[in-house]
Design a protein around this motif. Structure first.
Motif, PDB file in Angstrom:
ATOM      1  N   ALA A 154       0.824  -1.210   0.000  1.00  0.00           N
ATOM      2  CA  ALA A 154       0.000   0.000   0.000  1.00  0.00           C
ATOM      3  C   ALA A 154       0.855   1.256   0.000  1.00  0.00           C
ATOM      4  CB  ALA A 154      -0.931   0.000   1.209  1.00  0.00           C
ATOM      5  N   GLN A 155       2.052   1.181   0.578  1.00  0.00           N
ATOM      6  CA  GLN A 155       2.939   2.340   0.630  1.00  0.00           C
ATOM      7  C   GLN A 155       3.627   2.599  -0.709  1.00  0.00           C
ATOM      8  OE1 GLN A 155       5.544   1.316   3.862  1.00  0.00           O
ATOM      9  NE2 GLN A 155       4.007   1.738   5.431  1.00  0.00           N
ATOM     10  N   THR A 156       3.759   1.540  -1.531  1.00  0.00           N
ATOM     11  CA  THR A 156       4.502   1.689  -2.783  1.00  0.00           C
ATOM     12  C   THR A 156       3.616   1.689  -4.029  1.00  0.00           C
ATOM     13  OG1 THR A 156       4.880  -0.719  -2.859  1.00  0.00           O
ATOM     14  CG2 THR A 156       6.556   0.619  -1.779  1.00  0.00           C
ATOM     15  N   ALA A 157       2.433   1.089  -3.961  1.00  0.00           N
ATOM     16  CA  ALA A 157       1.543   1.043  -5.124  1.00  0.00           C
ATOM     17  C   ALA A 157       1.037   2.448  -5.452  1.00  0.00           C
ATOM     18  CB  ALA A 157       0.373   0.106  -4.868  1.00  0.00           C
ATOM     19  N   SER A 158       0.933   2.737  -6.721  1.00  0.00           N
ATOM     20  CA  SER A 158       0.512   4.073  -7.136  1.00  0.00           C
ATOM     21  C   SER A 158      -0.973   4.318  -6.898  1.00  0.00           C
ATOM     22  CB  SER A 158       0.845   4.295  -8.615  1.00  0.00           C
ATOM     23  OG  SER A 158       0.201   3.316  -9.423  1.00  0.00           O
ATOM     24  N   GLU A 162      -3.153  -0.783  -9.122  1.00  0.00           N
ATOM     25  CA  GLU A 162      -1.848  -1.428  -9.065  1.00  0.00           C
ATOM     26  C   GLU A 162      -1.752  -2.318  -7.828  1.00  0.00           C
ATOM     27  OE1 GLU A 162       2.847  -0.301  -9.622  1.00  0.00           O
ATOM     28  OE2 GLU A 162       1.576   1.096  -8.487  1.00  0.00           O
ATOM     29  N   TYR A 163      -2.306  -1.864  -6.733  1.00  0.00           N
ATOM     30  CA  TYR A 163      -2.320  -2.654  -5.496  1.00  0.00           C
ATOM     31  C   TYR A 163      -2.956  -4.025  -5.735  1.00  0.00           C
ATOM     32  CZ  TYR A 163      -3.613  -3.918  -0.673  1.00  0.00           C
ATOM     33  OH  TYR A 163      -3.792  -4.572   0.518  1.00  0.00           O
ATOM     34  N   GLY A 164      -4.118  -4.028  -6.379  1.00  0.00           N
ATOM     35  CA  GLY A 164      -4.811  -5.281  -6.654  1.00  0.00           C
ATOM     36  C   GLY A 164      -4.066  -6.164  -7.637  1.00  0.00           C
ATOM     37  N   ARG A 165      -3.459  -5.545  -8.642  1.00  0.00           N
ATOM     38  CA  ARG A 165      -2.737  -6.320  -9.665  1.00  0.00           C
ATOM     39  C   ARG A 165      -1.531  -7.038  -9.065  1.00  0.00           C
ATOM     40  NH1 ARG A 165       1.635  -5.279 -12.522  1.00  0.00           N
ATOM     41  NH2 ARG A 165       1.735  -3.107 -11.812  1.00  0.00           N
TER      42      ARG A 165
END
Length: 205
Positions: A154-158, A162-165
């Motif tokens: 969660a800290q790195t996903a844009s 993207e988090y789900g992918r």
């Protein structure tokens, strides 16, 4: 894909909130009343159903139905203001090499964030979500590792897409361990309808 009003929630994985089981019960009661006998059972699933697991503040509800009759189910949800998610990935999912139909609904704009997943009763896809919950409830090591992975992601996903992918293939690895745990422990298709607090509740159909 979130509706425009849901985008305001952003992407944040926070500590487990002890209010989540009760908030699930509120959503489940509303859904269960609307669906009536269409619902075989209603369960709390996903990360918010696992005590001590960090999660996004969005309640995941699983409804098992005898037949995934789009018209009757959509009409019932529409009557309480719940919105059908239209994306293809919210209409079908692959579990154990087989494609299973599903429907996913969002609450009315401004209400408590939730996803209501409607799946065929007894399907492999419904079982998988219950196994995910029960495995992480039972295995403290896996729970801690999964929570830390989600926090870092969660800290790195844009964004939430993207988090789900990125999370999806990691979930497949987690479920290999979950299936091994199920075999070793003789885990059954989970508890019959009735309340199973604080992990989950069910609304009998």
């Amino acid at each position: 894909m979130p509706f425009p009003d849901e985008l305001a929630h952003g992407l944040r994985v926070g500590d487990y909130d002890p209010r989540w089981p009760q908030e699930f019960c509120s959503v489940a009661a509303c859904v269960g009343e609307a669906l009536g006998t269409l619902a075989r059972r209603v369960d709390h699933v996903g990360s918010t159903s696992v005590p001590d697991l960090p999660a996004k503040d969005c309640i995941d509800v699983q409804v098992q139905v005898e037949r995934l009759d789009d018209d009757a189910i959509v009409v019932a949800f529409d009557a309480i203001g719940f919105r059908l998610r239209p994306e293809p990935w919210n209409r079908t999912e692959v579990t154990d090499g087989r494609s299973w139909p599903k429907l996913v609904f969002a609450p009315p704009a401004g209400e408590r964030a939730a996803n209501v997943h409607v799946r065929p009763a007894g399907s492999a896809s419904a079982r998988r979500n219950l196994l995910f919950r029960d495995f992480l409830c039972a295995d403290a090591g896996a729970r801690a590792a999964w929570g830390e992975f989600k926090r870092r992601l969660a800290q790195t996903a844009s964004d939430v897409y993207e988090y789900g992918r990125i999370k999806q293939p990691a979930t497949e690895v987690l479920m290999i361990a979950a299936e091994d745990w199920a075999r070793r422990t003789g885990w059954p298709d989970p508890s019959p309808p009735g309340c199973r607090e604080p992990v989950a509740g069910s609304v009998p159909g």
